[in-house]
Design a protein around this motif. Structure first.
Motif, PDB file in Angstrom:
ATOM      1  N   LYS A  68       4.765  10.150  -9.221  1.00 24.73           N
ATOM      2  CA  LYS A  68       3.925  10.916 -10.516  1.00 24.73           C
ATOM      3  C   LYS A  68       3.471  12.143 -10.318  1.00 24.73           C
ATOM      4  CE  LYS A  68      -0.190   9.349 -13.154  1.00 24.73           C
ATOM      5  NZ  LYS A  68      -1.489   8.709 -12.881  1.00 24.73           N
ATOM      6  N   ASN A  69       2.803  12.377  -9.414  1.00 20.24           N
ATOM      7  CA  ASN A  69       2.167  13.793  -9.455  1.00 20.24           C
ATOM      8  C   ASN A  69       3.390  14.852  -9.095  1.00 20.24           C
ATOM      9  OD1 ASN A  69      -0.567  13.066  -9.637  1.00 20.24           O
ATOM     10  ND2 ASN A  69      -0.831  12.554  -7.553  1.00 20.24           N
ATOM     11  N   GLN A  70       4.418  14.500  -8.448  1.00 20.30           N
ATOM     12  CA  GLN A  70       5.630  15.222  -8.354  1.00 20.30           C
ATOM     13  C   GLN A  70       6.225  15.567  -9.563  1.00 20.30           C
ATOM     14  OE1 GLN A  70       6.819  16.687  -5.514  1.00 20.30           O
ATOM     15  NE2 GLN A  70       8.482  17.724  -6.879  1.00 20.30           N
ATOM     16  N   ARG A  71       6.457  14.518 -10.686  1.00 20.16           N
ATOM     17  CA  ARG A  71       6.755  14.969 -11.832  1.00 20.16           C
ATOM     18  C   ARG A  71       5.849  15.867 -12.592  1.00 20.16           C
ATOM     19  NH1 ARG A  71       8.046   9.239 -11.811  1.00 20.16           N
ATOM     20  NH2 ARG A  71       6.264   8.899 -12.875  1.00 20.16           N
ATOM     21  N   ALA A  72       4.586  15.545 -12.563  1.00 18.63           N
ATOM     22  CA  ALA A  72       3.891  16.702 -13.120  1.00 18.63           C
ATOM     23  C   ALA A  72       3.812  17.909 -12.592  1.00 18.63           C
ATOM     24  CB  ALA A  72       2.276  15.991 -12.988  1.00 18.63           C
ATOM     25  N   MET A 112       0.875  -1.153  -0.048  1.00 20.03           N
ATOM     26  CA  MET A 112       0.011  -0.039  -0.125  1.00 20.03           C
ATOM     27  C   MET A 112       0.755   1.161  -0.142  1.00 20.03           C
ATOM     28  SD  MET A 112      -3.081  -1.090   2.426  1.00 20.03           S
ATOM     29  CE  MET A 112      -4.101   0.519   2.627  1.00 20.03           C
ATOM     30  N   PHE A 113       2.144   1.251   0.810  1.00 20.11           N
ATOM     31  CA  PHE A 113       2.872   2.310   0.934  1.00 20.11           C
ATOM     32  C   PHE A 113       3.735   2.826  -0.183  1.00 20.11           C
ATOM     33  CE2 PHE A 113       1.900   2.698   5.280  1.00 20.11           C
ATOM     34  CZ  PHE A 113       1.638   3.878   5.765  1.00 20.11           C
ATOM     35  N   ASP A 114       3.874   1.555  -1.112  1.00 17.45           N
ATOM     36  CA  ASP A 114       4.673   1.468  -2.342  1.00 17.45           C
ATOM     37  C   ASP A 114       3.854   2.245  -3.220  1.00 17.45           C
ATOM     38  OD1 ASP A 114       6.885   0.498  -1.052  1.00 17.45           O
ATOM     39  OD2 ASP A 114       6.565  -1.592  -1.736  1.00 17.45           O
ATOM     40  N   ALA A 115       2.435   2.000  -3.217  1.00 14.52           N
ATOM     41  CA  ALA A 115       1.548   2.549  -4.214  1.00 14.52           C
ATOM     42  C   ALA A 115       1.437   3.989  -3.851  1.00 14.52           C
ATOM     43  CB  ALA A 115       0.433   1.734  -4.139  1.00 14.52           C
ATOM     44  N   ILE A 116       1.469   4.090  -2.829  1.00 13.50           N
ATOM     45  CA  ILE A 116       1.238   5.753  -2.475  1.00 13.50           C
ATOM     46  C   ILE A 116       2.471   6.371  -3.048  1.00 13.50           C
ATOM     47  CG2 ILE A 116       1.157   7.457  -0.728  1.00 13.50           C
ATOM     48  CD1 ILE A 116      -0.665   5.303   0.898  1.00 13.50           C
ATOM     49  N   ALA A 117       3.570   5.799  -2.666  1.00 16.87           N
ATOM     50  CA  ALA A 117       4.779   6.549  -3.061  1.00 16.87           C
ATOM     51  C   ALA A 117       4.785   6.648  -4.611  1.00 16.87           C
ATOM     52  CB  ALA A 117       5.970   5.618  -2.611  1.00 16.87           C
TER      53      ALA A 117
END
Length: 163
Positions: free
Chosen positions: A104-108, A94-99
């Motif tokens: 992804k949002n950080q790159r955007a 779960m934490f890996d999916a959140i990371a």
């Protein structure tokens, strides 16, 4: 006799390992919804860490706001969190999916920040050209306020009022 004891011990250990450590709570939050809640909470924690004054102006509890957004109460969240945390591998996934989602949002966000930076540089160059062409425009253009200093002053005023 030795084989019987070893066989019984192995059987006992294999059966006991399959047993759930934590019982499933009544109002268990679905895994996808739990991921969304944990994602939002991690973003709020990052904002609080990076810009502590930005959330000080809001008197509401940010965690409570996120839980209201997903129509979940704090007890339901805590029980669901304990249930999911009992399965170490699943919780880690779960934490890996959140990371991954955060990356992804950080790159955007980084690409949007670069675009805004390029626009600001272009606008600044255009203003400099205009000022060179017409020196009177320098007085007409307002100076930009520093938003961080305004927030700091408001925060200091709020602290003085509470004392």
């Amino acid at each position: 006799m030795k084989n019987f004891i070893i066989l019984t011990l192995v059987l006992f250990l294999s059966v006991s390992c399959e047993k759930e450590l934590v019982k499933q709570p009544k109002g268990l939050i679905e895994k996808e919804k739990m991921l969304d809640i944990m994602y939002d909470l991690s973003i709020l924690e990052a904002v609080k860490y990076q810009h502590p004054l930005s959330l000080d102006s809001i008197d509401a509890n940010q965690k409570r706001f996120v839980l209201q957004k997903y129509k979940v109460d704090s007890l339901q969240f805590a029980q669901s969190n304990i249930y999911y945390a009992a399965d170490y591998e699943g919780y880690k996934d779960m934490f890996d999916a959140i990371a991954k989602r955060l990356e992804k949002n950080q790159r955007a966000a980084d690409s949007l920040a670069k675009i805004d930076e390029k626009k600001a540089i272009k606008k600044k160059k255009q203003e400099e050209k205009l000022r060179k062409l017409n020196p009177e425009l320098k007085e007409a253009m307002p100076a930009k306020a520093n938003i961080d200093s305004i927030k700091t002053a408001m925060h200091a005023r709020r602290i003085r009022q509470t004392r």
